[in-house]
Design an enzyme around this catalytic site. Structure first.
Site, mmCIF file in Angstrom:
data_model
loop_
_atom_site.group_PDB
_atom_site.id
_atom_site.type_symbol
_atom_site.label_atom_id
_atom_site.label_comp_id
_atom_site.label_asym_id
_atom_site.label_seq_id
_atom_site.Cartn_x
_atom_site.Cartn_y
_atom_site.Cartn_z
ATOM 1 N N ALA A 242 0.812 -1.224 0.000
ATOM 2 C CA ALA A 242 0.000 0.000 0.000
ATOM 3 C C ALA A 242 0.844 1.273 0.000
ATOM 4 O O ALA A 242 0.292 2.366 -0.056
ATOM 5 C CB ALA A 242 -0.932 -0.002 1.214
ATOM 6 N N ASP A 243 2.166 1.128 0.045
ATOM 7 C CA ASP A 243 3.025 2.308 0.109
ATOM 8 C C ASP A 243 3.054 3.017 -1.244
ATOM 9 O O ASP A 243 3.422 2.430 -2.268
ATOM 10 C CB ASP A 243 4.437 1.900 0.519
ATOM 11 C CG ASP A 243 5.325 3.109 0.756
ATOM 12 O OD1 ASP A 243 5.373 3.573 1.905
ATOM 13 O OD2 ASP A 243 5.944 3.592 -0.208
ATOM 14 N N ILE A 244 2.698 4.298 -1.250
ATOM 15 C CA ILE A 244 2.601 5.058 -2.495
ATOM 16 C C ILE A 244 3.966 5.210 -3.159
ATOM 17 O O ILE A 244 4.083 5.174 -4.396
ATOM 18 C CB ILE A 244 1.958 6.438 -2.221
ATOM 19 C CG1 ILE A 244 0.502 6.264 -1.780
ATOM 20 C CG2 ILE A 244 2.025 7.326 -3.454
ATOM 21 C CD1 ILE A 244 -0.164 7.529 -1.292
#
Length: 288
Positions: A242-244
């Protein structure tokens, strides 16, 4: 005053470590002198420890120095743990030479996964940094530490859990920390002080055990635990889907028209195990 010279196997790029820490106003470092000063707490004793690079990327060595002989061996052990001097980056590099990340690993050779200086502070930062940009995250963290923490020889220490547990939401709001984040931060401290959460013990627990324990705490989600495992405990095989930043790095690497889906990221990462944490780190480096 004492000092000890530590030699490790290369590659290890300490200048890259300093560059990554330089934007953080809480870090006391000198790029030209290749030094950083580290807050280390051993039991109930706090020490400001200086680490100076004395070698090169391929023949790294360091001078570790402190003001008090008390806890010297424990301090050196903790410094080695923070800077991950026991990890063979040569093995990591060799692994990625056979993957799509080869070019990135060649560009940033010897970049280590450096841990946060304080486990409690690491977990609190996971809360403070949620859903805000990095510059503001640094600002909020600095305000919190300099308001409620303590300073020794110019080096700042995170407030202890006992101190944080006694705070109120109203005391944190003037720092521009949201009411909800303030509740979460105080809640984590109370979990340690009142309910026996032992962050040091998590060093000897599996990723799954750490997930199970921390996810029970209000405000601590999957992203927070993944970051704690990565930067608090130095686990080698974490890949926060989920890390952009990671999504953007993969988009750039594979020249995608839009950010990859979780399913696509699962496919890409298969060849990167068992060093997914280093894949994450080098992907972040590729877009910094």
């Amino acid at each position: 005053m004492w000092q000890e010279t530590i030699r490790i196997d290369g590659p290890y790029n300490f200048d890259s470590v300093l560059e990554r820490h330089a934007p953080d106003p809480l870090k006391v470092l000198d790029l030209a002198k290749r030094t950083i000063r580290v807050p280390v707490v051993i039991h109930d004793s706090s020490h400001a420890v200086q680490v100076t690079a004395a070698g090169t990327i391929h023949e790294p060595s360091f001078i570790v120095s402190g003001n008090s002989d008390a806890d010297k061996e424990a301090i050196i052990h903790r410094i080695a743990e923070i800077f991950q001097w026991n990890v063979s980056l040569a093995n990591v590099h060799d692994h990625f030479e056979k993957t799509d990340l080869k070019e990135i690993f060649d560009s940033f050779v010897g970049t280590p996964l450096v841990l946060d200086f304080d486990l409690f502070g690491s977990l609190l930062k996971c809360i403070i940094h949620q859903q805000i940009n990095m510059k503001f995250a640094y600002t909020l963290t600095e305000r919190f530490v300099k308001t409620f923490g303590y300073e020794i020889d110019g080096v700042w220490f995170f407030p202890q859990p006992e101190t944080t547990a006694r705070l109120t939401v109203e005391e944190l709001r003037p720092l521009q920390i949201s009411g909800r984040k303030a509740e979460y931060m105080i809640g984590i401290a109370k979990e340690i002080v009142e309910n026996g959460l032992d962050l040091d013990a998590s060093k000897n627990q599996s990723d799954e055990e750490v997930f199970e324990r921390l996810m029970k705490i209000r405000g601590v989600g999957r992203w927070s635990v993944e970051n704690f495992l990565l930067f608090g405990l130095g686990r080698p095989n974490l890949f926060p889907l989920a890390d952009i930043g990671i999504q953007n790095a993969i988009k750039k690497l594979y020249q995608l028209e839009k950010k990859p889906t979780y399913e696509e990221m699962e496919q890409y990462k298969q060849g990167w195990e068992p060093y997914l944490s280093y894949a994450s780190l080098y992907l972040w480096r590729s877009i910094e």
